[in-house]
Design an enzyme around this catalytic site. Structure first.
Site, short mmCIF file in Angstrom:
data_model
loop_
_atom_site.label_atom_id
_atom_site.label_comp_id
_atom_site.label_asym_id
_atom_site.label_seq_id
_atom_site.Cartn_x
_atom_site.Cartn_y
_atom_site.Cartn_z
N ASN A 1 27.63 -23.28 64.60
CA ASN A 1 28.13 -23.61 63.29
C ASN A 1 28.97 -24.92 63.24
O ASN A 1 29.23 -25.49 64.18
CB ASN A 1 29.24 -22.39 62.86
N CYS B 1 8.28 1.72 38.69
CA CYS B 1 7.68 2.10 39.60
C CYS B 1 7.66 1.71 40.88
O CYS B 1 7.00 2.39 42.08
CB CYS B 1 5.87 1.84 39.10
N GLY C 1 25.04 -20.40 61.94
CA GLY C 1 25.06 -20.79 60.47
C GLY C 1 25.56 -19.63 59.30
O GLY C 1 24.71 -19.80 58.21
N TYR D 1 16.26 -17.48 39.78
CA TYR D 1 15.39 -17.38 40.87
C TYR D 1 14.12 -18.10 40.97
O TYR D 1 13.75 -18.49 42.23
CB TYR D 1 14.98 -16.02 41.19
N HIS E 1 18.55 -9.40 53.58
CA HIS E 1 18.83 -9.50 52.30
C HIS E 1 17.58 -9.61 51.28
O HIS E 1 17.59 -10.08 50.14
CB HIS E 1 19.68 -10.60 51.87
#
Ligand code: OAD
Length: 248
Positions: free
Chosen positions: A220, A137, A194, A74, A126
């Site tokens: 697309n 927490c 897309g 990430y 997402h």
């Protein structure tokens, strides 16, 4: 040949007229809208899932097993996205929102480029790669700075902090999804840009709109499972088609 030469100009003109007349527009975007900004898509040529295994990096199990590995991935993606700028496709959608009374932008993207382009009514189905959430927490934080140490720890409770994104096997935020379904059911035009439309509930959002009577317009670079059912399937890069589509 560039993508636009393959475009059917009559379809473009008719789709433009639908957009021009619509008071209510819902848009669903996927990774393809950010491709021209230099953000990799997930599937297709250069897609992330060609080189990385989703189950090792984008599942709760993977995070439990090896939070550092997941965070490294990430962090790499955050670094890559940090320099990227919205492209004319993102900007066209922000402009369309300005002149449409009822406009909802539903996105599967976590890159934040729609907000940078000026879009306001955004549902990030997402999540966002720029937000974190504490596993212990639940505390949330937003920021773009890289962490000195991985995995990061919660400043309040020292619990493990995770990216505030939806992983495979996880449920989407119900309230957000409810708003997305409501927008899809109420819109006059549903614009799908897309996305491979292979991941639920993306496809459902589009079907729902069509079932409720909306005109389905797809943009697309290649056909998807939606193409055959869409009233307009405009083939070409969204950074070039969307500015043409919103021209008055
Ligand atoms: P995909 O990578 O599955 O699909 C990208 C789509 O964009 C494909 O249909 C391409 O043909 C299209 N595309 C590529 N370049 C384009 C361009 N310049 N203009 C227009 N279209 C273009 O991405 P998503 O559909 O967003 O989920 O994937 C859905 C979800 O699967 C993602 O949100 C992610 C992934 O696993 C999670 O991480 C939970």
């Amino acid at each position: 040949m560039n993508g636009i030469n393959q475009l059917n100009h009559e379809s473009l003109a008719r789709a433009r007229s639908e957009i021009f007349q619509a008071d209510g527009i819902a848009v669903l975007t996927g990774a393809g809208i950010s491709a021209e900004s230099g953000v990799p898509t997930f599937r297709g040529p250069g897609g992330l899932w060609n080189n990385y295994r989703a189950e090792e990096l984008a599942t709760p199990e993977a995070f439990r097993r090896d939070p550092r590995l997941v965070w490294e991935w990430y962090q790499w993606r955050r670094n890559l996205m940090a320099e990227k700028k919205p492209n004319p496709g993102h900007l066209a959608l922000a402009e369309l929102e300005e002149r449409t009374p009822d406009f909802t932008l539903i996105t599967q993207n976590v890159d934040g480029l729609h907000a940078l382009a000026g879009s306001r009514n955004i549902l990030e189905l997402h999540g966002s790669i720029w937000r974190t959430r504490c596993v212990s927490c639940g505390g949330k934080a937003a920021g773009r700075e890289p962490w000195p140490e991985l995995p990061p720890r919660c400043p309040t409770c020292r619990g493990l902090v995770r990216p505030d994104v939806v992983w495979f096997g996880e449920a989407l935020n119900e309230a957000l999804l409810g708003r997305a379904f409501a927008a899809a059911s109420a819109c006059r035009v549903m614009l799908v840009v897309g996305t491979s439309a292979l991941v639920q509930p993306a496809a459902t959002v589009a079907w729902l709109a069509q079932k409720a009577g909306a005109v389905l317009i797809e943009v697309n670079v290649e056909p998807t499972p939606l193409s055959a059912r869409a009233q307009f399937s405009l083939m070409g890069p969204s950074g070039r088609i969307l500015p043409l589509l919103i021209e008055k």
